[in-house]
Write an enzyme that holds these catalytic residues in place. Structure first.
Site, short mmCIF file in Angstrom:
data_model
loop_
_atom_site.label_atom_id
_atom_site.label_comp_id
_atom_site.label_asym_id
_atom_site.label_seq_id
_atom_site.Cartn_x
_atom_site.Cartn_y
_atom_site.Cartn_z
N ARG A 56 0.88 -1.34 0.03
CA ARG A 56 -0.12 0.13 0.17
C ARG A 56 0.80 1.50 -0.06
O ARG A 56 0.60 2.24 -0.49
CB ARG A 56 -1.02 0.12 1.25
CG ARG A 56 -1.61 1.49 1.33
CD ARG A 56 -3.00 1.29 2.11
NE ARG A 56 -2.94 0.56 3.26
CZ ARG A 56 -2.31 1.05 4.41
NH1 ARG A 56 -1.71 2.12 4.78
NH2 ARG A 56 -2.69 -0.03 5.47
N TYR A 70 -11.96 19.11 -15.96
CA TYR A 70 -12.66 17.80 -16.16
C TYR A 70 -13.83 17.28 -15.23
O TYR A 70 -13.55 17.85 -14.07
CB TYR A 70 -11.36 16.57 -16.01
CG TYR A 70 -11.90 15.25 -16.17
CD1 TYR A 70 -11.92 14.40 -17.14
CD2 TYR A 70 -12.10 14.44 -14.99
CE1 TYR A 70 -12.44 13.14 -17.47
CE2 TYR A 70 -12.64 13.13 -14.96
CZ TYR A 70 -12.87 12.27 -16.18
OH TYR A 70 -13.15 11.13 -16.23
N ASP A 127 -3.45 20.02 -14.57
CA ASP A 127 -3.69 18.52 -15.15
C ASP A 127 -2.93 18.61 -16.68
O ASP A 127 -3.62 19.15 -17.48
CB ASP A 127 -5.28 18.54 -15.17
CG ASP A 127 -5.59 17.16 -15.49
OD1 ASP A 127 -5.09 16.51 -16.44
OD2 ASP A 127 -6.74 16.63 -15.26
N LYS A 185 -5.00 7.49 -19.58
CA LYS A 185 -5.24 8.24 -21.07
C LYS A 185 -3.82 7.65 -21.87
O LYS A 185 -3.64 6.73 -22.17
CB LYS A 185 -5.61 9.49 -20.84
CG LYS A 185 -6.75 9.79 -20.04
CD LYS A 185 -7.91 9.04 -20.24
CE LYS A 185 -9.07 9.14 -19.14
NZ LYS A 185 -9.31 10.45 -18.81
#
Ligand SMILES: *Cc1c(COP(=O)(O)O)cnc(C)c1O
Length: 399
Positions: free
Chosen positions: A64, A117, A189, A214
């Site tokens: 983690r 977004y 971003d 993406k």
């Protein structure tokens, strides 16, 4: 695990995509990064274990927190963005949420744009206000208005350029400067541009982030997020992520690593094809408007030319006759998935009315400058001639 190369100055992005972050010989001579599925890492003695736990010695304890496969992906992205540090997340939205919730406290102010977004916009409008964060969203292309809001004081300036789905362009250098004058942290971003086309840290940003789902991964088969920038800030993000657990898993990290090796090849081809498609679409009688910052007629072209080295693989265009025509056009295409998402090797098309802005009303879409007949197109790596013939054929079906 020795790093093959440490000094990446003057090395180009294509070479970095392949070699950056890779270790020379991982395990018994393996040349490719192994997928380490192990959740936990064992030690022969407690002293070494303790030293790793307190950060005195390098190593991994629990996946983690850190994992060897994930660490290679982070290092490659750090080098591609020329950043001091990088940390990864399970998805792009996990990266964005962690960034905003790490940097902002109740009573503080964040300035951003209306065209961010969809998921990010939800954070601004639905979740952050619940924690008493003051959110100011500005007209995306009005640099004077954004600058004026920054000058009133803010903790974070959050930007995106080019934007989704109408490819608006924001002047990153100018706004970074204004933000730093009031002591704000700038987050950009960079998902649409990729580090091949735009380097926000060089333009003054403190943090740059991606939905690695993406272009970075590039094959629509793995999700992830990455944030790169100042070490002091990345350490804070990492600390919060260790605890909230939005960790990238080893298998996804491997798929993203494999994808990113061809990032420069893909993006350069997608830049060329998208520009050719935009120019082609501009001339078609069935097309109402084309949105692509690479077109000299585009309102964002001058700023884009200043801050980007390529205009990206995503464009949008609207058809005369609205949504009915969109349906006919999309159903006629041969080489495109009708699907959400972008940045893959295969062309993806979709109307924002049913994808990114499905929850907005017709009036809200109108206010954002999204025509009902708009189609967003993320071009793949197919041959441009074939894509154009396909589009021409589908347009002919509208007559
Ligand atoms: C897709 C996307 C995101 C969110 O990424 P996920 O990996 O889907 O969580 C954020 N920003 C932009 C610009 C995107 O296109």
């Amino acid at each position: 695990m020795t790093q093959k190369k440490n000094n990446w100055k003057n090395i180009q992005q294509g070479t970095k995509s392949v070699w950056a972050g890779e270790t020379s010989l991982f395990y018994k001579g393996a040349t490719q990064t192994p997928v380490v599925h192990s959740v936990t890492f064992g030690y022969e003695d407690v002293d070494t274990w303790f030293d790793v736990a307190i950060g005195k010695q390098e190593g991994h304890i629990y996946s983690r927190n850190t994992n060897p496969t994930v660490a290679v992906f982070e290092e490659k992205m750090r080098i591609l963005e020329d950043a001091e540090a990088a940390t990864s997340f399970s998805t792009g939205m996990a990266g964005i949420s962690n960034t905003l919730f790490t940097l902002l406290s109740p009573g503080q102010r964040v300035v951003s744009i209306k065209d961010s977004y969809g998921g990010t916009s939800k954070l601004f409008l639905e979740f952050l206000p619940r924690f008493n964060v003051d959110v100011q969203l500005c007209e995306t292309t009005d640099m004077d208005a954004i600058e004026a809001e920054i000058k009133k004081g803010c903790r974070v300036l959050y930007l995106e350029s080019p934007t989704n789905p109408t490819l608006k362009v924001v002047d990153l250098e100018r706004l970074c400067k204004a933000a730093h004058e009031v002591g704000a942290i700038v987050v950009v971003d960079n998902t649409f541009a990729t580090p091949i086309n735009q380097k926000p840290l060089q333009l003054g940003a403190d943090l740059v982030l991606h939905s690695a789902t993406k272009f970075i991964g590039g094959h629509s088969d793995a999700m992830g997020g990455i944030v790169c920038g100042k070490k002091e800030l990345i350490d804070k993000l990492f600390h919060f992520r260790e605890i909230n657990g939005a960790t990238l898993d080893a298998m996804s990290a491997y798929l993203l690593l494999r994808g990113v090796k061809t990032l420069e090849l893909r993006v350069k081809r997608q830049n060329e094809t998208a520009l050719a498609m935009a120019r082609f679409l501009e001339k078609q009688p069935q097309v109402e408007q084309v949105f692509y910052p690479g077109l000299t007629s585009d309102p964002g072209h001058e700023i884009a030319k200043k801050q980007m080295t390529g205009f990206g693989g995503v464009l949008a265009f609207s058809l005369k006759g609205g949504f009915e025509k969109v349906k006919t056009f999309l159903n006629s295409l041969q080489y495109a998935h009708l699907a959400a998402s972008l940045g893959s090797v295969g062309t993806l098309v979709g109307p924002p009315k049913v994808t990114s802005h499905v929850e907005a009303s017709e009036e809200e879409r109108k206010q954002l400058g999204i025509p009902e007949g708009l189609i967003r197109c993320s071009v793949g790596i197919e041959n441009a001639e074939d894509l154009m013939a396909d589009f021409k054929n589908a347009l002919a079906a509208l007559d």
